[in-house]
Design a protein around this motif. Structure first.
Motif, PDB file in Angstrom:
ATOM      1  N   VAL A 260    -131.713 -24.057 -14.723  1.00  0.00           N
ATOM      2  CA  VAL A 260    -130.249 -24.481 -13.707  1.00  0.00           C
ATOM      3  C   VAL A 260    -129.873 -23.624 -12.657  1.00  0.00           C
ATOM      4  N   LYS A 261    -129.040 -24.382 -12.127  1.00  0.00           N
ATOM      5  CA  LYS A 261    -128.871 -23.751 -11.183  1.00  0.00           C
ATOM      6  C   LYS A 261    -128.248 -22.703 -11.064  1.00  0.00           C
ATOM      7  N   VAL A 262    -128.708 -21.411 -10.311  1.00  0.00           N
ATOM      8  CA  VAL A 262    -128.118 -20.049 -10.230  1.00  0.00           C
ATOM      9  C   VAL A 262    -126.029 -19.489 -10.017  1.00  0.00           C
ATOM     10  N   GLY A 263    -125.717 -20.480  -9.705  1.00  0.00           N
ATOM     11  CA  GLY A 263    -124.500 -20.798 -10.266  1.00  0.00           C
ATOM     12  C   GLY A 263    -123.611 -20.888 -11.446  1.00  0.00           C
ATOM     13  N   GLU A 264    -124.571 -21.352 -11.838  1.00  0.00           N
ATOM     14  CA  GLU A 264    -124.436 -21.969 -13.354  1.00  0.00           C
ATOM     15  C   GLU A 264    -124.858 -21.562 -14.312  1.00  0.00           C
ATOM     16  N   ALA A 265    -125.118 -19.773 -14.009  1.00  0.00           N
ATOM     17  CA  ALA A 265    -126.604 -19.039 -14.854  1.00  0.00           C
ATOM     18  C   ALA A 265    -125.854 -18.332 -15.730  1.00  0.00           C
ATOM     19  N   ILE A 266    -124.650 -17.970 -15.631  1.00  0.00           N
ATOM     20  CA  ILE A 266    -124.125 -16.465 -15.912  1.00  0.00           C
ATOM     21  C   ILE A 266    -124.557 -16.002 -17.417  1.00  0.00           C
ATOM     22  N   ASP A 267    -124.785 -15.585 -17.545  1.00  0.00           N
ATOM     23  CA  ASP A 267    -124.820 -15.388 -19.440  1.00  0.00           C
ATOM     24  C   ASP A 267    -125.848 -15.442 -19.909  1.00  0.00           C
ATOM     25  N   ARG A 268    -126.776 -16.953 -18.688  1.00  0.00           N
ATOM     26  CA  ARG A 268    -128.231 -17.833 -19.168  1.00  0.00           C
ATOM     27  C   ARG A 268    -129.796 -16.510 -19.290  1.00  0.00           C
ATOM     28  N   VAL A 269    -130.300 -16.773 -20.324  1.00  0.00           N
ATOM     29  CA  VAL A 269    -131.063 -15.558 -20.668  1.00  0.00           C
ATOM     30  C   VAL A 269    -132.787 -16.597 -20.132  1.00  0.00           C
ATOM     31  N   LEU A 270    -133.061 -15.398 -19.008  1.00  0.00           N
ATOM     32  CA  LEU A 270    -134.431 -16.306 -18.197  1.00  0.00           C
ATOM     33  C   LEU A 270    -134.835 -16.078 -19.263  1.00  0.00           C
ATOM     34  N   ALA A 271    -136.060 -17.244 -18.707  1.00  0.00           N
ATOM     35  CA  ALA A 271    -137.771 -17.732 -19.781  1.00  0.00           C
ATOM     36  C   ALA A 271    -138.578 -16.896 -19.152  1.00  0.00           C
ATOM     37  N   ARG A 272    -138.570 -16.418 -17.781  1.00  0.00           N
ATOM     38  CA  ARG A 272    -139.392 -16.029 -17.089  1.00  0.00           C
ATOM     39  C   ARG A 272    -139.227 -15.243 -16.307  1.00  0.00           C
ATOM     40  N   ALA A 273    -140.066 -14.031 -15.840  1.00  0.00           N
ATOM     41  CA  ALA A 273    -140.074 -13.547 -14.741  1.00  0.00           C
ATOM     42  C   ALA A 273    -139.469 -14.141 -13.697  1.00  0.00           C
ATOM     43  N   ILE A 274    -138.741 -13.195 -12.641  1.00  0.00           N
ATOM     44  CA  ILE A 274    -138.026 -13.949 -11.604  1.00  0.00           C
ATOM     45  C   ILE A 274    -138.122 -13.238 -10.638  1.00  0.00           C
ATOM     46  N   PHE A 275    -138.377 -13.679  -8.895  1.00  0.00           N
ATOM     47  CA  PHE A 275    -139.141 -12.659  -7.839  1.00  0.00           C
ATOM     48  C   PHE A 275    -138.855 -13.008  -6.802  1.00  0.00           C
ATOM     49  N   ALA A 276    -138.535 -12.338  -6.548  1.00  0.00           N
ATOM     50  CA  ALA A 276    -137.684 -12.392  -4.670  1.00  0.00           C
ATOM     51  C   ALA A 276    -138.944 -13.456  -4.334  1.00  0.00           C
ATOM     52  N   LEU A 277    -137.837 -14.305  -3.963  1.00  0.00           N
ATOM     53  CA  LEU A 277    -138.540 -15.360  -2.465  1.00  0.00           C
ATOM     54  C   LEU A 277    -138.325 -14.966  -0.707  1.00  0.00           C
ATOM     55  N   ARG A 278    -137.735 -14.220  -0.661  1.00  0.00           N
ATOM     56  CA  ARG A 278    -137.253 -12.964   0.486  1.00  0.00           C
ATOM     57  C   ARG A 278    -136.735 -11.884   0.297  1.00  0.00           C
ATOM     58  N   SER A 279    -136.721 -11.568   1.816  1.00  0.00           N
ATOM     59  CA  SER A 279    -136.238  -9.558   1.841  1.00  0.00           C
ATOM     60  C   SER A 279    -135.110  -9.553   1.702  1.00  0.00           C
ATOM     61  N   VAL A 280    -134.080  -9.053   1.291  1.00  0.00           N
ATOM     62  CA  VAL A 280    -132.737  -8.576   1.577  1.00  0.00           C
ATOM     63  C   VAL A 280    -132.542  -6.792   1.572  1.00  0.00           C
ATOM     64  N   PRO A 281    -131.977  -6.755   2.822  1.00  0.00           N
ATOM     65  CA  PRO A 281    -131.359  -7.598   3.986  1.00  0.00           C
ATOM     66  C   PRO A 281    -132.636  -8.397   4.543  1.00  0.00           C
ATOM     67  N   HIS A 282    -133.290  -9.511   5.189  1.00  0.00           N
ATOM     68  CA  HIS A 282    -134.079 -10.163   5.807  1.00  0.00           C
ATOM     69  C   HIS A 282    -133.820  -9.642   7.692  1.00  0.00           C
ATOM     70  N   TYR A 283    -133.832  -8.757   7.552  1.00  0.00           N
ATOM     71  CA  TYR A 283    -133.990  -7.916   9.069  1.00  0.00           C
ATOM     72  C   TYR A 283    -133.384  -6.635   9.047  1.00  0.00           C
ATOM     73  N   ASN A 284    -133.912  -5.798   9.886  1.00  0.00           N
ATOM     74  CA  ASN A 284    -132.471  -4.145  10.275  1.00  0.00           C
ATOM     75  C   ASN A 284    -131.735  -4.871  10.687  1.00  0.00           C
ATOM     76  N   SER A 285    -130.474  -3.820  10.231  1.00  0.00           N
ATOM     77  CA  SER A 285    -129.084  -4.187  10.790  1.00  0.00           C
ATOM     78  C   SER A 285    -128.517  -3.248  10.363  1.00  0.00           C
ATOM     79  N   ALA A 286    -127.180  -2.879  11.315  1.00  0.00           N
ATOM     80  CA  ALA A 286    -126.055  -2.301  11.714  1.00  0.00           C
ATOM     81  C   ALA A 286    -125.497  -1.774  10.457  1.00  0.00           C
ATOM     82  N   ALA A 287    -125.264  -0.488  10.053  1.00  0.00           N
ATOM     83  CA  ALA A 287    -124.935  -0.422   8.361  1.00  0.00           C
ATOM     84  C   ALA A 287    -123.176   0.020   8.467  1.00  0.00           C
ATOM     85  N   VAL A 288    -123.054   0.370   9.992  1.00  0.00           N
ATOM     86  CA  VAL A 288    -121.917   0.847  10.380  1.00  0.00           C
ATOM     87  C   VAL A 288    -121.302   0.904  11.957  1.00  0.00           C
ATOM     88  N   ASP A 289    -119.753   1.040  12.210  1.00  0.00           N
ATOM     89  CA  ASP A 289    -119.387  -0.637  13.406  1.00  0.00           C
ATOM     90  C   ASP A 289    -120.117   1.187  14.381  1.00  0.00           C
TER      91      ASP A 289
END
Ligand SMILES: Nc1nc2c(c(=O)[nH]1)N[C@H]1C(S)=C(S)[C@@H](COP(=O)(O)OP(=O)(O)OC[C@H]3O[C@@H](n4cnc5c(N)ncnc54)[C@H](O)[C@@H]3O)O[C@H]1N2
Ligand code: MOO
Length: 637
Positions: A36-65
């Motif tokens: 199922v699409k992630v947007g429609e997966a609320i309350d669903r139970v994962l059938a298998r482990a899920i791994f990140a496909l990219r880093s979060v965040p994917h670049y170094n960023s300023a945390a403040v102004d």
């Protein structure tokens, strides 16, 4: 004569364990999955482990102004000796922006002093990555985000999208067919003839299961026809994972569910040692669970909670559903059958720093007890009684916050109390109203088992209300005057039997309906009868007892009786005639400590408000001229 074996009862835990293990052997809990699409997966139970496909965040960023700097440039900065940075030594950045090449920290704009020549002053040294969200801070590509069988929450969906996961493999939702059975079962909106029962269980079953994530289809009721039941099941099994029959589960002449299941599959249990819920059938047909739920609503609900829910949880591989308990003092004695675990529905409240529970109606057919309950206690098999005052463990069905916010109102009920509770909700106070009769109410207050009690106790010696009883039964009390109520004979519209006085009750053509012993109204009747020298046996129907004013009026309305003693208001509600007899005093007995509770003040305010007065003025037979007067007797005086 040979005794008929009704059904072979099995202890609940044993039956459930056996059923789950037989279903497991049949492969029923092998995960069946879908994407199922992630947007429609609320309350669903994962059938298998899920791994990140990219880093979060994917670049170094300023945390403040602020300004991006090199931390090494800030080393000597202090309040007394600000460090000046020239235009090459900083860059202005906004929150979320990528860190400019060569810079490794951000100083908040509020902490920077801008000078006219374009340079800045800073007042503190900052370490590397100060105010910088570094790449992969939340999740690193290849990180495992969730284990298999994790149930997805809104925040999980956000993390999945952030980590580049747009589709997940989840367990297929359990699909359930619900089949109400019985020739007497009809659509609740149809005209109800005697002997027909509105079909109310399937909405209970459907919505209960939907809250657990089950997709439910309810079929039209199937009559008591074994062939039809069997063919219905055969038609459903290819398309559904679980089939629930409602009713017909016991072993009566017309209870065919068991027989149909026995023919088509394996019966793991028929009969559980529980109450309510005894005649449950647990079967496996074509490797799928098929359950016969008892027809009575409270029985049906108990089996849903204690049997069907665990099967659903096992399907979704969820075994840790939260059940909260609390210890409460039982306000009345409970007798139970030693052979079964009895689930007793209770109202709960906190009275004087401990929890108190009061058993609600125990009948398996009462839906109202299901709607009123805050929790369930179990009288275990082998135990026949729970004593008044005994500490018991109660499983919560309401939140603790709601229970803490509940005031227990016991004693004799009056329709005005219900109306009061409706207004109180607006002020954040919940009244839980449990009918235990006036004397029961006084006893409950004596034991601090309730906050307030509604009482109308007539003392025949002094011919006054309430105070003589309270002086005898309590060491000190607080009584708040509520309403005078007009008591009298409720008779049919137009008074066809010309009933004018209590003496008319001895007439051969008059059928009476009485109230239960020890109720205030019964005491009042008996007083007048003895005053008039009328013997109870002279009255046709004296032994027919009803528990409330409303049920007395209902009997008259339905033509099952010609007269009953009740308050005028119920005659007005049911459009019946009324022969006034006397005014009685219905007052509120308050737990003395509760007088200083701000919630009592709220009750007092609402009770004396114009909103409540307006309600009372619409009801006939009430006089509230003394409402709110407090009669207090202190034991120390
Ligand atoms: N001789 C005995 N009779 C009964 C015993 C017993 O031990 N010996 N046990 C009683 C107990 S306990 C229960 S519980 C009931 C339940 O029996 P069934 O599951 O066979 O249910 P029915 O007889 O079909 O129905 C009972 C009652 O519930 C009404 N009902 C049925 N379906 C619905 C529905 N979908 N919505 C609303 N109400 C429903 C039905 O009309 C009956 O009034 O058996 C006792 N008998
Ligand atoms: O089992 Mo029945 O459900 O006790 O009323």
């Amino acid at each position: 004569m040979e005794r008929k074996i009704y059904l072979k009862k099995m202890v609940l835990d044993r039956a459930l364990e056996l059923y789950l293990s037989r279903l497991k052997e049949a492969g029923f809990f092998e995960p069946k999955t879908q994407k199922v699409k992630v947007g429609e997966a609320i309350d669903r139970v994962l059938a298998r482990a899920i791994f990140a496909l990219r880093s979060v965040p994917h670049y170094n960023s300023a945390a403040v102004d602020g300004i991006a700097v090199r931390s090494s440039d800030t080393v000597q900065a202090s309040k007394h000796a600000p460090k000046r940075l020239n235009r090459e030594q900083f860059m202005i950045v906004n929150t979320g922006q990528p860190m400019p090449e060569g810079f490794d920290a951000v100083i908040m704009i509020e902490d920077v002093h801008f000078l006219e020549d374009g340079s800045v002053e800073i007042f503190e040294p900052v370490p590397t990555f100060h105010n910088v969200r570094t790449i992969g801070e939340d999740a690193v590509e290849y990180d495992m985000l969730f284990c298999r069988y994790h149930r997805l929450t809104p925040q999980d969906l956000a993390l999945l999208l952030a980590a580049g996961v747009f589709e997940v493999e989840v367990l297929k939702n359990l699909e359930c067919a619900v089949v109400p059975t019985g020739d007497e079962i009809v659509d609740p909106s149809s005209e109800l003839k005697e002997g027909f029962i509105p079909e109310t269980n399937s909405v209970l079953v459907k919505t209960f299961l939907e809250k657990l994530g089950v997709a439910v289809r309810v079929l039209d009721p199937v009559g008591d026809d074994p062939e039809k039941l069997a063919s219905t099941l055969q038609g459903l099994l290819p398309a559904y994972d679980l089939v629930l029959f409602i009713g017909g589960s016991s072993a009566g002449r017309k209870d065919f569910v068991y027989r149909a299941l026995e023919k088509l599959g394996e019966i793991v249990a028929h009969g559980l040692s529980i109450r309510p819920g005894k005649p449950t059938v647990l079967a496996i047909v074509e490797k799928k669970p098929v359950i016969g739920l008892p027809g009575f609503p409270a029985s049906c609900f108990t089996v849903l909670e204690r049997v069907v829910k665990p099967v659903v949880e096992a399907w979704y591989h969820q075994s840790d559903s939260a059940e909260d308990f609390l210890i409460a003092e039982c306000a009345t004695r409970i007798f139970s059958s030693a052979g079964d675990d009895e689930f007793v529905r209770v109202a709960l409240a906190k009275v004087k720093d401990r929890y108190v529970c009061i058993p609600l109606k125990r009948g398996a057919a009462t839906i109202s007890s299901l709607t009123k309950m805050d929790g369930v206690l179990v009288v275990p098999r082998g135990q026949e009684v729970i004593d008044e005052g005994e500490k018991v463990e109660v499983r919560l069905l309401a939140t603790k916050k709601r229970i803490d916010n509940t005031l227990l109102f016991v004693g004799s009920n009056d329709p005005l109390i219900d109306r009061l509770s409706d207004l109180l909700i607006e002020r954040g106070v919940r009244l839980s109203v449990v009918n235990v009769g006036s004397l029961g109410g006084v006893k409950a207050i004596a034991k601090s088992h309730a906050h307030l009690a509604g009482i109308h106790l007539f003392d025949s010696e002094s011919e006054t209300y309430n105070l003589p009883f309270l002086k005898k039964m309590l060491n000190g009390f607080v009584l708040v005057k509520f309403a005078k109520r007009l008591q009298g004979l409720v008779v049919q519209k137009g008074n066809p039997k010309s009933i004018r006085t209590l003496q008319d009750l001895v007439r051969k053509d008059v059928r009476f309906v009485n109230r239960q012993k020890a109720s205030g109204t019964r005491i009042l009747l008996d007083y007048y009868l003895s005053k008039l020298g009328i013997e109870p046996r002279q009255i046709n129907g004296y032994e027919n007892e009803e528990l409330t004013h409303m049920s007395v009026a209902l009997k008259v309305k339905r033509g099952l009786a010609d007269a009953g003693l009740a308050v005028a208001y119920v005659a007005q509600l049911m459009d019946l005639d009324f022969v006034p007899l006397c005014w009685e005093e219905y007052d509120l007995l308050i737990l003395p400590e509760f007088l200083n509770d701000e919630r009592f003040q709220t009750i007092f305010d609402v009770m004396t408000s114009s909103d409540f007065r307006n309600v009372v003025f619409q009801c006939s037979g009430y006089d509230i001229s003394d409402l709110g007067k407090i009669v207090e007797e202190d034991e120390s005086k």
